[in-house]
Design a protein around this motif. Structure first.
Motif, PDB file in Angstrom:
ATOM      1  N   VAL A  41      43.624  42.515  34.886  1.00  0.00           N
ATOM      2  CA  VAL A  41      42.710  43.046  34.057  1.00  0.00           C
ATOM      3  C   VAL A  41      42.350  44.720  34.326  1.00  0.00           C
ATOM      4  O   VAL A  41      42.323  45.083  35.617  1.00  0.00           O
ATOM      5  N   PRO A  42      42.397  45.551  33.383  1.00  0.00           N
ATOM      6  CA  PRO A  42      42.085  46.819  33.658  1.00  0.00           C
ATOM      7  C   PRO A  42      40.811  47.053  34.660  1.00  0.00           C
ATOM      8  O   PRO A  42      39.942  46.380  34.518  1.00  0.00           O
ATOM      9  N   GLU A  43      40.929  48.066  35.388  1.00  0.00           N
ATOM     10  CA  GLU A  43      39.792  48.343  36.237  1.00  0.00           C
ATOM     11  C   GLU A  43      38.362  48.484  35.653  1.00  0.00           C
ATOM     12  O   GLU A  43      37.316  48.282  36.219  1.00  0.00           O
ATOM     13  N   GLY A  47      38.535  44.707  36.819  1.00  0.00           N
ATOM     14  CA  GLY A  47      39.994  43.943  37.459  1.00  0.00           C
ATOM     15  C   GLY A  47      40.615  44.936  38.554  1.00  0.00           C
ATOM     16  O   GLY A  47      39.880  46.113  38.763  1.00  0.00           O
ATOM     17  N   ALA A  48      41.778  44.704  38.936  1.00  0.00           N
ATOM     18  CA  ALA A  48      42.447  45.651  39.575  1.00  0.00           C
ATOM     19  C   ALA A  48      43.447  46.569  38.965  1.00  0.00           C
ATOM     20  O   ALA A  48      43.976  47.394  39.656  1.00  0.00           O
ATOM     21  N   GLY A  49      43.693  46.174  37.735  1.00  0.00           N
ATOM     22  CA  GLY A  49      44.499  47.192  36.947  1.00  0.00           C
ATOM     23  C   GLY A  49      45.936  47.014  37.258  1.00  0.00           C
ATOM     24  O   GLY A  49      46.727  47.951  37.404  1.00  0.00           O
ATOM     25  N   THR A  79      43.064  35.620  29.539  1.00  0.00           N
ATOM     26  CA  THR A  79      42.813  36.992  29.743  1.00  0.00           C
ATOM     27  C   THR A  79      43.602  37.880  28.740  1.00  0.00           C
ATOM     28  O   THR A  79      43.232  38.767  28.218  1.00  0.00           O
ATOM     29  N   GLN A  80      45.056  37.243  28.736  1.00  0.00           N
ATOM     30  CA  GLN A  80      45.973  38.278  28.216  1.00  0.00           C
ATOM     31  C   GLN A  80      45.710  38.180  26.681  1.00  0.00           C
ATOM     32  O   GLN A  80      45.844  39.107  25.823  1.00  0.00           O
ATOM     33  N   ASP A  87      38.834  41.942  22.711  1.00  0.00           N
ATOM     34  CA  ASP A  87      37.730  41.301  23.012  1.00  0.00           C
ATOM     35  C   ASP A  87      37.202  41.572  24.711  1.00  0.00           C
ATOM     36  O   ASP A  87      37.940  40.355  25.299  1.00  0.00           O
ATOM     37  N   THR A  88      36.673  42.542  25.165  1.00  0.00           N
ATOM     38  CA  THR A  88      36.631  42.697  26.542  1.00  0.00           C
ATOM     39  C   THR A  88      35.589  42.375  27.083  1.00  0.00           C
ATOM     40  O   THR A  88      35.203  42.274  28.344  1.00  0.00           O
TER      41      THR A  88
END
Length: 355
Positions: A41-43, A47-49, A79-80, A87-88
């Motif tokens: 998951v993007p920061e 998430g950790a990116g 998540t993907q 849809d974040t």
């Protein structure tokens, strides 16, 4: 394709945690202490990116331990799908592990996007109503978030459906592999919110399937490796005719064949993960090859584990049967090896021949 120091540290941390807290109780510390659910998951969404390589590391370790946690269904598939749809809003909760997502996709045993028959109709007031039956929904009975694939006039689309809303019924199934909970989701006029563009679901599901196959291949490699370790240890300890059975040439050959299968599967799974991390345009070919090869390797090695353990291999007291069931169950998820070889063959036919 050597792992980085950070990836090795991640592997060690996950393995130690799973050794300390086996079973479903591992999910809390796995997400809270290590942040495994948010790796991809993007920061900006909590998430950790990181990317496919870090997911690969975690899935290998989960496979070794046969950990019954909702990582594949929630942290990978759901998540993907949300990321691909844009849809974040649910991503922070999924990344933190405070919510579990489920992707309701397969119908009648098929994971092909074109096989989706559930329907979504728009009402005069602008709502979407979904009707259909979804099978093999990973962790679907207990999920907090439900993403459903359904067909509209524009094609296959994805919808966010309230898990306890009207017209939604979730039925726990009894799968062969008890370490991977599955459910059937029955929709009867359930209300859904469209995710992304209407008719864009086929593209999204194709992307999710590729990334899911990479993650599943990594899990299969980790589990196959553990099967081999258990079998080698047994062959050293089990004495027959006054000698350890591992000293017999026939057993040595079978163990050597299993080792080759594991290492070949590891190479193709890791190569596919690197291709995904590099943004390779031919990722579907890598994913199809990895899922097919790793499924068959795991099934073969798990079968040898049963055979070389003898009678104890089929008892409830030994883990061999659990790996055997995981091997055959995971081979069916996201498409069988034969189906992925067909995908691979179709993709190769599209590549122009060099004269």
């Amino acid at each position: 394709m050597r792992p980085t120091d950070e990836q090795e540290e991640l592997r060690a941390a996950v393995r130690q945690l799973l050794a300390r807290q086996p079973g479903p109780d591992a999910w809390g510390p796995l997400t809270g202490q290590i942040g495994a659910a948010g790796l991809a998951v993007p920061e900006e969404y909590g998430g950790a990116g990181c990317g496919p390589l870090e997911v690969h590391v975690v899935m290998e370790e989960l496979g070794r331990a046969l950990a019954p946690v909702p990582y594949l269904g929630s942290a990978v598939l759901t998540t993907q799908a949300l990321l691909a749809c844009g849809d974040t809003a649910p991503l922070p909760a999924l990344a933190q592990g405070t919510a579990v997502g489920a992707l309701a996709w397969a119908e009648n045993g098929s994971w092909e996007p074109a096989a989706v028959r559930a329907t979504a109709c728009r009402t005069p007031d602008g709502d979407w109503r979904l009707t259909g039956v979804k099978d093999h929904v990973l962790d679907g009975a207990d999920a907090d978030l439900l993403v459903v694939a359904a067909r509209t006039d524009a094609g296959v689309s994805l919808f966010r459906v309230p898990v306890d809303g009207p017209g939604v019924r979730r039925e726990s199934l009894v799968p062969m592999d008890a370490t991977r909970p599955q459910a059937r989701v029955v929709l009867d006029g359930a209300t859904g919110r469209l995710l992304g563009a209407d008719g864009d679901g086929g593209r999204v599901l194709a992307r999710v399937r590729d990334l899911g196959c990479l993650a599943l291949a990594a899990e299969q490699v980790g589990a196959a490796e553990r099967c081999l370790e258990l079998t080698v240890a047994h062959a050293r300890e089990r004495v027959q005719f006054g000698r350890p059975i591992g000293s017999f040439q026939a057993v040595k050959h079978r163990l050597a064949d299993a080792y080759v299968r594991v290492e070949a599967a590891r190479s193709i799974a890791l190569g596919a993960a690197h291709a995904a991390a590099a943004g390779a345009p031919d990722l579907p070919r890598f994913a199809a090859a990895a899922k097919s090869a790793c499924s068959e390797a795991f099934s073969a090695v798990a079968g040898e584990t049963i055979q070389l353990h003898g009678g104890i291999g089929i008892t409830w007291e030994h883990d061999a049967h659990r790996y055997f069931k995981r091997a055959h169950g995971s081979a069916q998820l996201l498409g069988t090896p034969a189906e992925h070889r067909r995908r691979l063959a179709d993709a190769l036919e599209l590549v122009p021949l060099v004269k």
